[in-house]
Structures are given as structure tokens and as C-alpha cells.
Scaffold this motif. Structure first.
Motif, PDB file in Angstrom:
ATOM      1  N   ALA A 120      45.213  34.477 -12.304  1.00 41.72           N
ATOM      2  CA  ALA A 120      44.387  33.619 -11.463  1.00 41.72           C
ATOM      3  C   ALA A 120      45.204  32.548 -10.756  1.00 41.72           C
ATOM      4  O   ALA A 120      44.887  32.161  -9.623  1.00 41.72           O
ATOM      5  N   ASP A 121      46.265  32.067 -11.395  1.00 39.02           N
ATOM      6  CA  ASP A 121      47.046  31.004 -10.767  1.00 39.02           C
ATOM      7  C   ASP A 121      47.896  31.504  -9.604  1.00 39.02           C
ATOM      8  O   ASP A 121      48.507  30.704  -8.891  1.00 39.02           O
ATOM      9  N   LEU A 123      46.437  33.400  -7.207  1.00 42.98           N
ATOM     10  CA  LEU A 123      45.516  33.615  -6.099  1.00 42.98           C
ATOM     11  C   LEU A 123      45.767  32.604  -4.990  1.00 42.98           C
ATOM     12  O   LEU A 123      45.939  31.410  -5.258  1.00 42.98           O
ATOM     13  N   THR A 125      45.293  30.020  -1.870  1.00 43.98           N
ATOM     14  CA  THR A 125      44.301  29.006  -1.522  1.00 43.98           C
ATOM     15  C   THR A 125      44.218  28.787  -0.020  1.00 43.98           C
ATOM     16  O   THR A 125      43.284  28.134   0.455  1.00 43.98           O
ATOM     17  N   LEU A 157      39.654  37.113 -10.665  1.00 42.99           N
ATOM     18  CA  LEU A 157      38.988  36.605  -9.470  1.00 42.99           C
ATOM     19  C   LEU A 157      37.757  35.764  -9.794  1.00 42.99           C
ATOM     20  O   LEU A 157      37.173  35.154  -8.885  1.00 42.99           O
ATOM     21  N   TRP A 160      37.045  32.234  -8.226  1.00 43.00           N
ATOM     22  CA  TRP A 160      37.849  32.041  -7.004  1.00 43.00           C
ATOM     23  C   TRP A 160      36.907  32.041  -5.811  1.00 43.00           C
ATOM     24  O   TRP A 160      36.129  32.976  -5.621  1.00 43.00           O
ATOM     25  N   LYS A 161      36.964  31.000  -5.007  1.00 40.43           N
ATOM     26  CA  LYS A 161      36.050  30.836  -3.877  1.00 40.43           C
ATOM     27  C   LYS A 161      36.837  30.630  -2.588  1.00 40.43           C
ATOM     28  O   LYS A 161      36.938  29.512  -2.064  1.00 40.43           O
ATOM     29  N   PRO A 162      37.447  31.677  -2.048  1.00 40.21           N
ATOM     30  CA  PRO A 162      38.238  31.516  -0.829  1.00 40.21           C
ATOM     31  C   PRO A 162      37.356  31.183   0.367  1.00 40.21           C
ATOM     32  O   PRO A 162      36.198  31.593   0.439  1.00 40.21           O
TER      33      PRO A 162
END
Length: 222
Positions: A120-121, A123, A125, A157, A160-162
Motif C-alpha cells: 500500500a505504501d 501506491l 498519490t 488498494l 486508496w482514494k486516487p
């Protein structure tokens, strides 16, 4: 559409079928409503085709799915030679952020950039191009980038809110894509080996089922 975005808004999940090399697979993508078809221009891939082959396939259907060219750390001359032969709507790139942005500026086409992750780290931003492809990191023994038929751990994921367009890739198939989009909320999905009879040879029925199952758990795309 020249933006590389989804062809419609609202209840629609984008589907890309990558690694097209032959007529039956290409025709199935068009018949069953794929949003994008991918041509691989990378010699070490079993799905590699020439610009001339891609152009002949593309010419079978006017319009329809957008044409995506996949390139691995390409030089400008390589991109120019391909684009001289076949018209592409999107350039999908394995490269650095800066290089991808430079290609976008140089060629004036939407650029998608691969972002392999293992946790997760990792992913992203931010997005410096038009879309990011989230896929698993290749194994250390791999001879080419990409999902290599490996399934991404979808749990990375969660949360995660891209704020930018993205696509899920890696190890997807007609049998697991519905669960994948339910777990990740992916607005678009990408498949290659998961709909093949053998490397580079697509199964039209698998393409049909993949597209149907990808769009089964519909949700609203903002």
C-alpha cells in the motif's frame, strides 16, 4: 476520443484487451464492446507485433475501441516510426514519470504510465500523465515488465482514494474480474493472458465473458 478517457460517463467500467495479434481476437473486442485494444511494440514480448501488423488489424474496423500502443522505455525515434504507420489514440508507457510526461508533450497524445506495486505504501498519490496502470511488480526472474499473469493483492488498494484516472491490471480473467472490481472499485481493467488460448492468441468467448463480468458490478464513476 483523443483524451484516452472512458467513452461515456456514468454507469460504465472501462475494459482494455491488450496484446492483440490476430483477427479473431481483434474482431471479438469490437463485437463485444471493449473500450480499448492494446498493441504491444516490445520485441521480448510473445505478443509483439510490427506497426504494419497493427495497422492491418486496426483497419478491419473503423472507429470502435480506442487503439493503445504499449512501449517499454521507448526512444522518440521508435515512437515516431510506429506512429508513422499506425494511428494510435493512447501511448501506454513503461518509463519514469518525467520521461512519460516528456513523451506526452512531444507527441501530443494521451499517455498512460505503468505503476507496479507490492504494498500500500507504494501506491501513487499523484499522476503526471493521463492515467496510471496499477499492477503487481514482476518477479525478479521476469524478462519483461507488466503483470506477467500474476494477480495483484487487491487488499493493498483498500482505502486508496486516487483523484486521477487509473486502471487495474495483472492476473485478471473472466472468472475473477467481477470480484476484482468489487474489492478495488477499479474504474477500468486491463487483461491480456487471462483471455488467451496461448500467448498472443485470444479466445473470443473469453473476451466476451471478461467484458460482461467486468461490467456486472456497475457503480457510478465520478
Amino acid at each position: 476520443m483523443s483524451s484516452g478517457s472512458l467513452p461515456s460517463q456514468g454507469l460504465q467500467r472501462g475494459v482494455k484487451i491488450c496484446g492483440l495479434t490476430e483477427e479473431a481476437g481483434f474482431d471479438a473486442c469490437m463485437e463485444y464492446g471493449a473500450d480499448w485494444v492494446g498493441f504491444v511494440f516490445f520485441e521480448r514480448s510473445p505478443r509483439n507485433i510490427t506497426p504494419q501488423q497493427a495497422n492491418r488489424l486496426s483497419a478491419r474496423h473503423a472507429g470502435g475501441a480506442q487503439r493503445v500502443g504499449l512501449f517499454v522505455h521507448p526512444e522518440d525515434d521508435t515512437l515516431a516510426r510506429v506512429l508513422d504507420v499506425v494511428s494510435l489514440d493512447v501511448l501506454q508507457i513503461y518509463a519514469s514519470d518525467d520521461r512519460a510526461a516528456s513523451i506526452r508533450h512531444r507527441f501530443g497524445l494521451p499517455v498512460w504510465l505503468s505503476k507496479p506495486v507490492a504494498s500500500a505504501d507504494e501506491l501513487p498519490t499523484v499522476c503526471a500523465v493521463d492515467r496510471l496502470l496499477i499492477e503487481p511488480k514482476p518477479p525478479t526472474t521476469a524478462t519483461r515488465p507488466g503483470g506477467n499473469a500474476q494477480k495483484l493483492d487487491w487488499s493493498v488498494l483498500h482505502g486508496w482514494k486516487p483523484t486521477f484516472p487509473w486502471m487495474l491490471a495483472g492476473g485478471l480473467s473472466p472468472d475473477n474480474v467481477e470480484q476484482a472490481v468489487k474489492e478495488t472499485g477499479a474504474p477500468a481493467v486491463d487483461v491480456s493472458s487471462g483471455v488467451e488460448i496461448q500467448p498472443g492468441i485470444k479466445n473470443p468467448d473469453a473476451i466476451k465473458r471478461f467484458i460482461h463480468n467486468a461490467r456486472a458490478p456497475l457503480f457510478h464513476i465520478n
